[in-house]
Design an enzyme around this catalytic site. Structure first.
Site, mmCIF file in Angstrom:
data_model
loop_
_atom_site.group_PDB
_atom_site.id
_atom_site.type_symbol
_atom_site.label_atom_id
_atom_site.label_comp_id
_atom_site.label_asym_id
_atom_site.label_seq_id
_atom_site.Cartn_x
_atom_site.Cartn_y
_atom_site.Cartn_z
ATOM 1 N N ALA A 9 0.854 -1.195 0.000
ATOM 2 C CA ALA A 9 0.000 0.000 0.000
ATOM 3 C C ALA A 9 0.886 1.240 0.000
ATOM 4 C CB ALA A 9 -0.928 -0.007 1.206
ATOM 5 N N GLY A 10 1.852 1.256 -0.925
ATOM 6 C CA GLY A 10 2.759 2.401 -1.025
ATOM 7 C C GLY A 10 2.409 3.245 -2.241
ATOM 8 N N SER A 69 -1.018 -5.212 3.344
ATOM 9 C CA SER A 69 0.176 -4.377 3.547
ATOM 10 C C SER A 69 0.799 -4.620 4.907
ATOM 11 C CB SER A 69 -0.186 -2.896 3.433
ATOM 12 O OG SER A 69 0.946 -2.113 3.746
ATOM 13 N N ALA A 86 2.725 -10.074 3.922
ATOM 14 C CA ALA A 86 2.636 -11.339 3.166
ATOM 15 C C ALA A 86 3.917 -12.123 3.436
ATOM 16 C CB ALA A 86 2.488 -11.044 1.681
ATOM 17 N N CYS A 90 18.640 3.826 -6.803
ATOM 18 C CA CYS A 90 17.840 5.002 -6.495
ATOM 19 C C CYS A 90 18.805 6.088 -5.998
ATOM 20 C CB CYS A 90 16.859 4.574 -5.402
ATOM 21 S SG CYS A 90 15.671 5.805 -4.944
ATOM 22 N N CYS A 107 11.444 13.382 -12.770
ATOM 23 C CA CYS A 107 11.689 13.483 -11.338
ATOM 24 C C CYS A 107 11.949 14.908 -10.892
ATOM 25 C CB CYS A 107 12.878 12.600 -10.965
ATOM 26 S SG CYS A 107 12.764 12.037 -9.284
ATOM 27 N N LYS A 163 7.947 20.621 -5.701
ATOM 28 C CA LYS A 163 8.002 19.368 -4.937
ATOM 29 C C LYS A 163 7.043 19.425 -3.740
ATOM 30 C CE LYS A 163 10.470 15.507 -3.902
ATOM 31 N NZ LYS A 163 11.377 14.581 -4.485
HETATM 32 P P1 FAD Z 1 6.773 1.662 -1.599
HETATM 33 O O1 FAD Z 1 6.226 3.022 -1.722
HETATM 34 O O2 FAD Z 1 7.994 1.451 -0.758
HETATM 35 O O3 FAD Z 1 5.598 0.728 -1.057
HETATM 36 C C1 FAD Z 1 5.797 -0.625 -0.789
HETATM 37 C C2 FAD Z 1 4.600 -1.129 0.023
HETATM 38 O O4 FAD Z 1 4.674 -2.543 0.114
HETATM 39 C C3 FAD Z 1 4.541 -0.608 1.449
HETATM 40 O O5 FAD Z 1 3.198 -0.340 1.767
HETATM 41 C C4 FAD Z 1 5.042 -1.793 2.278
HETATM 42 O O6 FAD Z 1 4.534 -1.805 3.596
HETATM 43 C C5 FAD Z 1 4.485 -2.946 1.469
HETATM 44 N N1 FAD Z 1 5.164 -4.231 1.674
HETATM 45 C C6 FAD Z 1 6.479 -4.511 1.556
HETATM 46 N N2 FAD Z 1 6.685 -5.820 1.787
HETATM 47 C C7 FAD Z 1 5.476 -6.368 2.048
HETATM 48 C C8 FAD Z 1 5.035 -7.683 2.383
HETATM 49 N N3 FAD Z 1 5.881 -8.716 2.492
HETATM 50 N N4 FAD Z 1 3.717 -7.875 2.612
HETATM 51 C C9 FAD Z 1 2.821 -6.862 2.519
HETATM 52 N N5 FAD Z 1 3.209 -5.597 2.217
HETATM 53 C C10 FAD Z 1 4.509 -5.361 1.975
HETATM 54 N N6 FAD Z 1 10.520 8.845 -7.028
HETATM 55 C C11 FAD Z 1 10.071 9.951 -7.624
HETATM 56 O O7 FAD Z 1 9.537 9.858 -8.708
HETATM 57 N N7 FAD Z 1 10.215 11.180 -7.062
HETATM 58 C C12 FAD Z 1 10.793 11.325 -5.855
HETATM 59 O O8 FAD Z 1 10.920 12.436 -5.357
HETATM 60 C C13 FAD Z 1 11.272 10.170 -5.182
HETATM 61 N N8 FAD Z 1 11.849 10.292 -3.980
HETATM 62 C C14 FAD Z 1 12.261 9.178 -3.352
HETATM 63 C C15 FAD Z 1 12.834 9.319 -2.091
HETATM 64 C C16 FAD Z 1 13.284 8.214 -1.401
HETATM 65 C C17 FAD Z 1 13.894 8.380 -0.044
HETATM 66 C C18 FAD Z 1 13.191 6.926 -1.997
HETATM 67 C C19 FAD Z 1 13.699 5.699 -1.278
HETATM 68 C C20 FAD Z 1 12.627 6.779 -3.248
HETATM 69 C C21 FAD Z 1 12.137 7.887 -3.945
HETATM 70 N N9 FAD Z 1 11.545 7.787 -5.196
HETATM 71 C C22 FAD Z 1 11.110 8.922 -5.814
HETATM 72 C C23 FAD Z 1 11.451 6.486 -5.898
HETATM 73 C C24 FAD Z 1 10.070 5.801 -5.792
HETATM 74 O O9 FAD Z 1 9.066 6.668 -6.287
HETATM 75 C C25 FAD Z 1 9.730 5.407 -4.369
HETATM 76 O O10 FAD Z 1 10.682 4.491 -3.906
HETATM 77 C C26 FAD Z 1 8.339 4.781 -4.208
HETATM 78 O O11 FAD Z 1 8.015 4.744 -2.845
HETATM 79 C C27 FAD Z 1 8.232 3.383 -4.782
HETATM 80 O O12 FAD Z 1 6.899 2.947 -4.688
HETATM 81 P P2 FAD Z 1 6.533 1.403 -4.442
HETATM 82 O O13 FAD Z 1 5.051 1.336 -4.345
HETATM 83 O O14 FAD Z 1 7.222 0.557 -5.409
HETATM 84 O O15 FAD Z 1 7.161 1.056 -3.011
#
Ligand code: FAD
Length: 427
Positions: A9-10, A34, A78, A160, A354, A389
């Site tokens: 739920a990210g 999540s 999970a 990243c 970005c 931003k």
């Molecule tokens: P996440 O947002 O990390 O979500 C993952 C989800 O999965 C979470 O809810 C977590 O709890 C859940 N999860 C994980 N494992 C399990 C499991 N086993 N069972 C159930 N749930 C689980 N991109 C941009 O475009 N602009 C930016 O400014 C930017 N800034 C960033 C800043 C930082 C510090 C970082 C690390 C990355 C940034 N990024 C940015 C890159 C990217 O957009 C982000 O990393 C983004 O959060 C990725 O989204 P996601 O849904 O893949 O992962």
């Protein structure tokens, strides 16, 4: 009735749930699993780490909005995906069966690949998760009382890089505000072959602009760096030449350090045959669909994409918000197509857009497509990026609170820079 289960739920998973609700039929069931009970806006973590934001400012509890949209929410991790059984095993032992699964777990943070790395058993901070940002903020408050050298960067295998640049600049801005910048030597350590590479072989003149920004702010850098090990207050770094041979060893003392780790796939999918690559990233075709387990899709940082180019020290390719947004839209439409007995036809736009905050100014980049040569290769900096931003953060959080599905990048960011219509053929 089809049951669509989303793990995560990210930034990818929550919009996925909302878009899937719009795309699915009223009788279809949607469940979000999540391990974190709350959504947090990852791009704002660096601000939490210097107390420019409180954790509560960037977190939301999605249970209410999900319930209103008739989406089930299971705030439990999970443990394992079982594609043969079409089921997800949860940490509490329950099994949730699905007709379609979307994996949106983000990365596992591979701190264990470098001795002494990370906030759990190591000596460096992280901004990858809001929990880390909160820990980092405490360390920062201690640091500013008795400052010393700072080391920021990204280790070998990282993909990243943007947040590492952002964080170095944010620390610099915070130190200047406190009028103690003169007491803090800063070094940026990165596996990239040059400053501004960003895992994308550079974007526009990102090399020139970022080097100039670092010179201007007295931040030294070491590229082609492999971090050998980290001890309390000391980082051991091996710098390599362009052929990947050892060039020089550095011992970098630090009083505060934030180093981004390499990413890999989460344990729930790691090693599942046909589902993931050797690093645990989910294999997908151009429709976000796993080629072996055809009812499994994936979006976000957990998908497998190849590096843009080979580098002397390994680096990966970032998966940024715009890309993730378009992966989500494509996946929602493709699952609906399968429900209707049609073949998936929607593809994501593999473009990198970005906004990187530098504390009081910032840099924006647009790489279309992500792999050079490109139709658009644009990098610019200015105070407007810092403001954009902040606007982006507010807009995204509002969208998550309300459960709406308008595309943030298409509507706000791309429009603002006048390129909403430029997409790859087929995108
Ligand atoms: P996440 O947002 O990390 O979500 C993952 C989800 O999965 C979470 O809810 C977590 O709890 C859940 N999860 C994980 N494992 C399990 C499991 N086993 N069972 C159930 N749930 C689980 N991109 C941009 O475009 N602009 C930016 O400014 C930017 N800034 C960033 C800043 C930082 C510090 C970082 C690390 C990355 C940034 N990024 C940015 C890159 C990217 O957009 C982000 O990393 C983004 O959060 C990725 O989204 P996601 O849904 O893949 O992962």
């Amino acid at each position: 009735m089809a049951h669509i289960v989303i793990i995560g739920a990210g930034i990818g998973g929550l919009p996925m749930a909302y878009e899937m609700r719009d795309a699915a039929r009223a009788e279809d069931r949607i469940t979000v699993i999540s391990k974190d009970a709350k959504f947090h806006f990852v791009p704002s973590n660096p601000w939490v780490a210097v107390n420019w934001r409180q954790r509560a400012d960037i977190e939301i509890d999605p249970s209410e909005v999900l319930a209103r949209k008739q989406i089930d929410f299971i705030p439990t991790g999970a443990r394992r995906v079982h594609p043969q059984e079409n089921a997800v095993e949860l940490e509490d032992g329950r099994k949730i069966e699905y007709d379609y699964l979307v994996i949106a777990t983000g990365p596992k943070l591979a701190f264990d690949e470098v001795p002494g790395l990370g906030p759990h058993d190591g000596f460096t901070q992280s901004v990858c998760h809001v929990d880390h940002a909160v820990t980092s903020e405490r360390a920062w408050q201690d640091f500013v009382k008795d400052p010393g050298p700072v080391v920021v960067g990204a280790v070998q295998g990282a993909s990243c890089f943007g947040p590492a640049y952002e964080f170095a600049m944010i620390l610099d801005a915070d130190l200047r505000k406190r009028k103690i910048r003169d007491r803090v030597p800063m070094t940026f350590v990165t596996s990239e072959p040059y400053i501004g590479h960003l895992g994308l072989a550079g974007v526009g003149d990102s090399k020139g602009i970022m080097e100039s920004a670092y010179r201007d702010r007295h931040i030294k850098w070491i590229c082609n760096a492999r971090v050998e090990r980290i001890e309390d207050g000391m980082m051991h770094v091996i710098e390599h030449d362009d052929e990947g041979k050892e060039k020089r060893r550095h011992e970098l003392p630090f009083k505060f350090s934030m180093m981004l780790p390499a990413f890999k796939g989460v344990d729930a999918v790691f090693g599942v045959e046909g589902l993931v690559n050797p690093r645990g990233f989910v294999l997908i075709d151009k429709y976000q669909r796993n080629p072996t387990h055809r009812n499994i899709f994936s979006v976000g940082v957990c998908v497998a994409i190849p590096p843009v180019e080979a580098t002397p020290v390994p680096t990966g390719t970032p998966k940024t918000g715009y890309m993730i947004e378009s992966m989500v839209t494509a996946t929602a439409h493709n699952i609906r197509a399968l429900i209707d007995g049609r073949e998936p036809a929607e593809t994501a736009t593999w473009n990198a857009v970005c906004l990187a905050d530098f504390g009081d100014t910032g840099a924006a980049f647009v790489a279309i497509p992500q792999i050079p040569p490109r139709n658009m290769n644009w990098f610019a900096q200015g105070k407007w990026v810092h403001l954009a931003k902040i606007g982006f953060e507010k807009y995204f959080l509002r969208k998550m609170r309300k459960g709406t599905t308008e595309p943030v990048y298409e509507k706000v960011v791309m429009n603002a820079i006048g390129i909403a219509k430029l997409k790859q053929p087929g995108g």
